[in-house]
Enzyme design. Sequence first.
Site, mmCIF file in Angstrom:
data_model
loop_
_atom_site.group_PDB
_atom_site.id
_atom_site.type_symbol
_atom_site.label_atom_id
_atom_site.label_comp_id
_atom_site.label_asym_id
_atom_site.label_seq_id
_atom_site.Cartn_x
_atom_site.Cartn_y
_atom_site.Cartn_z
ATOM 1 C CG ASP A 1 -2.500 2.351 1.702
ATOM 2 O OD1 ASP A 1 -2.612 3.575 1.495
ATOM 3 O OD2 ASP A 1 -3.055 1.772 2.664
ATOM 4 C CG HIS B 1 -7.935 3.460 1.933
ATOM 5 N ND1 HIS B 1 -7.086 2.580 1.295
ATOM 6 C CD2 HIS B 1 -7.117 4.333 2.582
ATOM 7 C CE1 HIS B 1 -5.830 2.891 1.563
ATOM 8 N NE2 HIS B 1 -5.812 3.957 2.339
ATOM 9 N NE ARG C 1 -0.102 2.968 5.981
ATOM 10 C CZ ARG C 1 -0.103 3.366 4.726
ATOM 11 N NH1 ARG C 1 -0.921 4.313 4.349
ATOM 12 N NH2 ARG C 1 0.708 2.834 3.841
HETATM 13 C C1 SIN Z 1 -4.417 5.923 4.987
HETATM 14 O O1 SIN Z 1 -4.741 6.290 3.869
HETATM 15 O O2 SIN Z 1 -3.530 5.101 5.175
HETATM 16 C C2 SIN Z 1 -5.095 6.516 6.210
HETATM 17 C C3 SIN Z 1 -6.551 6.253 6.274
HETATM 18 C C4 SIN Z 1 -7.166 6.822 7.534
HETATM 19 O O3 SIN Z 1 -6.470 7.450 8.347
HETATM 20 O O4 SIN Z 1 -8.370 6.639 7.728
#
Ligand code: SIN
Length: 282
Positions: free
Chosen positions: A101, A257, A272
């Site tokens: 991120d 991720h 989030r």
């Molecule tokens: C993200 O990349 O912040 C979202 C990841 C997710 O929704 O699993």
Amino acid sequence: MDGIQVRPIAGSMGAEISGIDLSQPLGNEASARIHDAFLENQVLVFHDQTLSVEQNKAFAESFGPLVPYPFVKGLPEHPEVFEIRKEPDEQMNFGGAWHTDMSFDERPPVATMLYAQETPSRGGDTLIANLYRAYETLSPKMQTFADGLTGVYSGDLKGRRGGRKALMSATRFETANVDAAPAMESEHPLVRTHPETGRKALYVSGSHLYRIKELSDPEGAALLSFLKEHASTPDFTCRVGYRPGTLVVWDNRCTQHRALNDYHGERRVMHRLTIGGGDRPS
Ligand code: SIN
């Protein structure tokens, strides 16, 4: 001792924490235990939590100050919290490509927290990869080479789906700052040292890292192609599955991720929270 249990969920990273109610203020001992588990496992998963937005924020703030996500407007009363929502009639999901991120920031965030509000009957997991392992499994020669390189990270998703503006306009999110995305760019060491553990991580952020400063474009492209493939090796990952009330927090300083998009026809809604206060990668 304090009833907290830590159970690994995969071979190389991630742990499920049980025996704790995150709606209650954490004592010093519980906070220290969770922080240690976070540094040791990179990803923590807590199931069956019932949290108001305020309680969710209070727990997130135990990791650091909250910062808004630049490209999506937050909840009206809580700008640091935004909703990741995919409706049954939508095809594209948010965060569906490998990334860590906001690696395009000068000081990228320490951690990201997701709190599941509504989950599909199956699917919608998040895959997370351990970037310590990505570095440690390179040959010593490649480690030495990578140690001396600088990555260039862009908020504009260079080359992917027409850039940030086009990508975001294909979603129903209430977007923000998308015109500023091309200017959101930072240079960081390709190998960064975690400020708390002292371990080295290969700082690969699939969709943001687009150039190696010291190499020609073809050389950089070839190396990045290898490193991006390597940094998502299945053996380095864990997979987080959700049900309503699942909360996950991952360390952005040593992981990347991607959100799986295997639940078309069903709704998935997450809150989030992005935890700032990070170092300048070094
Ligand atoms: C993200 O990349 O912040 C979202 C990841 C997710 O929704 O699993």
